[in-house]
Design an enzyme around this catalytic site. Structure first.
Site, mmCIF file in Angstrom:
data_model
loop_
_atom_site.group_PDB
_atom_site.id
_atom_site.type_symbol
_atom_site.label_atom_id
_atom_site.label_comp_id
_atom_site.label_asym_id
_atom_site.label_seq_id
_atom_site.Cartn_x
_atom_site.Cartn_y
_atom_site.Cartn_z
ATOM 1 N N ASN A 1 0.874 -1.183 0.000
ATOM 2 C CA ASN A 1 0.000 0.000 0.000
ATOM 3 C C ASN A 1 0.909 1.230 0.000
ATOM 4 O O ASN A 1 2.133 1.109 0.121
ATOM 5 C CB ASN A 1 -0.949 -0.019 1.203
ATOM 6 C CG ASN A 1 -0.183 -0.121 2.513
ATOM 7 O OD1 ASN A 1 0.624 0.742 2.830
ATOM 8 N ND2 ASN A 1 -0.383 -1.196 3.245
ATOM 9 N N ASP B 1 1.553 -8.919 1.244
ATOM 10 C CA ASP B 1 2.421 -7.948 1.925
ATOM 11 C C ASP B 1 2.802 -8.473 3.318
ATOM 12 O O ASP B 1 3.991 -8.490 3.701
ATOM 13 C CB ASP B 1 1.634 -6.618 2.028
ATOM 14 C CG ASP B 1 2.471 -5.424 2.423
ATOM 15 O OD1 ASP B 1 3.689 -5.585 2.605
ATOM 16 O OD2 ASP B 1 1.894 -4.327 2.552
ATOM 17 N N SER C 1 -3.273 -6.376 -6.842
ATOM 18 C CA SER C 1 -4.653 -5.846 -6.721
ATOM 19 C C SER C 1 -5.744 -6.913 -6.725
ATOM 20 O O SER C 1 -6.927 -6.572 -6.666
ATOM 21 C CB SER C 1 -4.969 -4.821 -7.830
ATOM 22 O OG SER C 1 -4.371 -3.573 -7.559
HETATM 23 N N1 AR6 Z 1 2.170 -15.636 -2.266
HETATM 24 C C1 AR6 Z 1 1.574 -15.318 -3.443
HETATM 25 N N2 AR6 Z 1 0.363 -14.714 -3.527
HETATM 26 C C2 AR6 Z 1 -0.262 -14.429 -2.364
HETATM 27 C C3 AR6 Z 1 0.286 -14.731 -1.081
HETATM 28 C C4 AR6 Z 1 1.557 -15.359 -1.074
HETATM 29 N N3 AR6 Z 1 2.175 -15.680 0.071
HETATM 30 N N4 AR6 Z 1 -0.597 -14.306 -0.136
HETATM 31 C C5 AR6 Z 1 -1.664 -13.776 -0.771
HETATM 32 N N5 AR6 Z 1 -1.469 -13.856 -2.113
HETATM 33 P P1 AR6 Z 1 -3.459 -8.917 -1.641
HETATM 34 P P2 AR6 Z 1 -3.863 -6.397 -3.139
HETATM 35 C C6 AR6 Z 1 -2.339 -13.423 -3.222
HETATM 36 O O1 AR6 Z 1 -4.726 -8.708 -0.900
HETATM 37 O O2 AR6 Z 1 -5.186 -6.855 -3.624
HETATM 38 C C7 AR6 Z 1 -2.300 -5.583 1.749
HETATM 39 O O3 AR6 Z 1 -2.843 -5.421 3.033
HETATM 40 C C8 AR6 Z 1 -3.802 -13.158 -2.959
HETATM 41 O O4 AR6 Z 1 -4.530 -14.391 -2.921
HETATM 42 O O5 AR6 Z 1 -2.265 -9.372 -0.883
HETATM 43 O O6 AR6 Z 1 -2.921 -5.744 -4.108
HETATM 44 C C9 AR6 Z 1 -1.434 -4.411 1.327
HETATM 45 O O7 AR6 Z 1 -0.761 -3.825 2.423
HETATM 46 C C10 AR6 Z 1 -4.170 -12.317 -4.165
HETATM 47 O O8 AR6 Z 1 -4.404 -13.141 -5.318
HETATM 48 O O9 AR6 Z 1 -2.984 -7.555 -2.428
HETATM 49 C C11 AR6 Z 1 -2.424 -3.475 0.713
HETATM 50 O O10 AR6 Z 1 -3.059 -2.675 1.691
HETATM 51 C C12 AR6 Z 1 -2.896 -11.507 -4.420
HETATM 52 O O11 AR6 Z 1 -1.860 -12.155 -3.674
HETATM 53 C C13 AR6 Z 1 -3.437 -4.394 0.077
HETATM 54 O O12 AR6 Z 1 -3.360 -5.621 0.799
HETATM 55 C C14 AR6 Z 1 -2.973 -10.057 -3.992
HETATM 56 O O13 AR6 Z 1 -3.782 -9.938 -2.819
HETATM 57 C C15 AR6 Z 1 -3.084 -4.679 -1.364
HETATM 58 O O14 AR6 Z 1 -4.137 -5.405 -1.928
#
Ligand code: AR6
Length: 172
Positions: free
Chosen positions: A24, A34, A121
């Site tokens: 973020n 993250d 995202s």
């Molecule tokens: N390895 C690979 N992919 C993953 C993992 C992992 N270990 N964990 C989750 N995913 P998101 P965003 C996937 O929500 O939508 C955070 O709080 C997940 O299933 O992590 O860009 C940040 O600080 C999904 O398909 O990121 C921001 O505030 C993808 O990663 C916000 O979330 C992205 O999900 C960013 O949201």
């Protein structure tokens, strides 16, 4: 596109020069990928993030990217980028493409040969999985990135099944 691969798995295990974090704008950790990256990298990553210059608390505006060391991760660098919140952005596709492109440019500037992305995202930020795949594929396929070995670590079968036909139409 044989320089681009899709894998199902946890990006923190990727043995590449740089992994990309879906961060973020504050860039001091969060949930989703993250949180997983910060947990696996240890406190050194947070210390590196704190050193990134901030303006009004913002270290990385949406669509931009920043690079740090990777703490205890197998990768050498973490490239932090911020994708759009799908329902809030006026131009989500443009911002998502910028997040990918700026991450890839930063990898090239830092002499990386390999880079791993999560589906930026596609979690909390609510981007539709099929539309996100189109943007990710189009941006990573640009001529300027042909020298990079690009892998996507997708979290689970469902997203893999949606992304796979976009990246490998011949195999459908
Ligand atoms: N390895 C690979 N992919 C993953 C993992 C992992 N270990 N964990 C989750 N995913 P998101 P965003 C996937 O929500 O939508 C955070 O709080 C997940 O299933 O992590 O860009 C940040 O600080 C999904 O398909 O990121 C921001 O505030 C993808 O990663 C916000 O979330 C992205 O999900 C960013 O949201």
């Amino acid at each position: 596109m044989n320089n681009i691969k899709l894998t199902i798995g946890d990006i923190t295990t990727a043995e590449v020069d740089a992994i990309v974090n879906a961060a973020n704008e504050v860039m001091l950790g969060g949930g989703g990928v993250d949180g997983a990256i910060h947990r696996a990298a240890g406190p050194e990553l947070l210390a590196e993030c704190r050193k990134v210059p901030a303006m009004n608390g913002i270290r990385c505006p949406t669509g931009q990217a920043r690079i740090t060391g990777a703490g205890e991760l197998p990768a050498s660098y973490v490239i932090h980028t911020v994708g759009p919140v799908y329902d809030e952005a006026e131009n989500p596709a443009e911002l998502l493409a910028l997040a990918y492109r700026n991450s890839l440019l930063l990898a090239l500037e830092n002499q990386c040969q390999s880079i791993a992305f999560p589906a930026i995202s596609c979690g909390v930020f609510g981007y539709p999985l099929d539309a996100a795949a189109e943007v990710a594929f189009a941006t990573c396929s640009e001529q300027q990135f042909k020298s990079l070995d690009i892998s996507f670590y997708l979290f689970g079968n469902r997203i893999f099944e949606i992304w796979q036909p976009v990246f490998n139409p011949a195999k459908v």
